[in-house]
Design an enzyme around this catalytic site. Structure first.
Site: not given
Length: 79
Positions: A31, A34-36
């Site tokens: 996560l 992916r959510e950087w």
């Protein structure tokens, strides 16, 4: 806590897998990659309207994108 000038969007909820700390750590690493582009992470609890004192789900990690150009260089602004 209210932030009248903070515009954020809740995109999704993810239930971490069961199977112990190692699987949870791997899911969180995924996560984080992916959510950087989201610059704010907040842990929140969810409550039911009919029982506002007892959380239904606790410690939900929410990734949000804020209009802060210092911490979020990818903010899509209409101005």
């Amino acid at each position: 806590m209210s932030h009248p000038n903070l515009f954020t969007s809740l995109l999704f909820l993810v239930d971490l897998p069961s199977g112990g700390p190692e699987k949870e750590r791997l899911a969180m690493e995924y996560l984080e990659r992916r959510e950087w582009q989201y610059d704010l992470k907040t842990s929140i609890d969810f409550y039911r309207e009919d029982d506002p004192l007892k959380p239904v789900v606790t410690r939900c990690l929410v990734f949000t994108s804020t209009p802060c150009k210092l911490s979020n260089k990818y903010w899509a602004s209409s101005t």
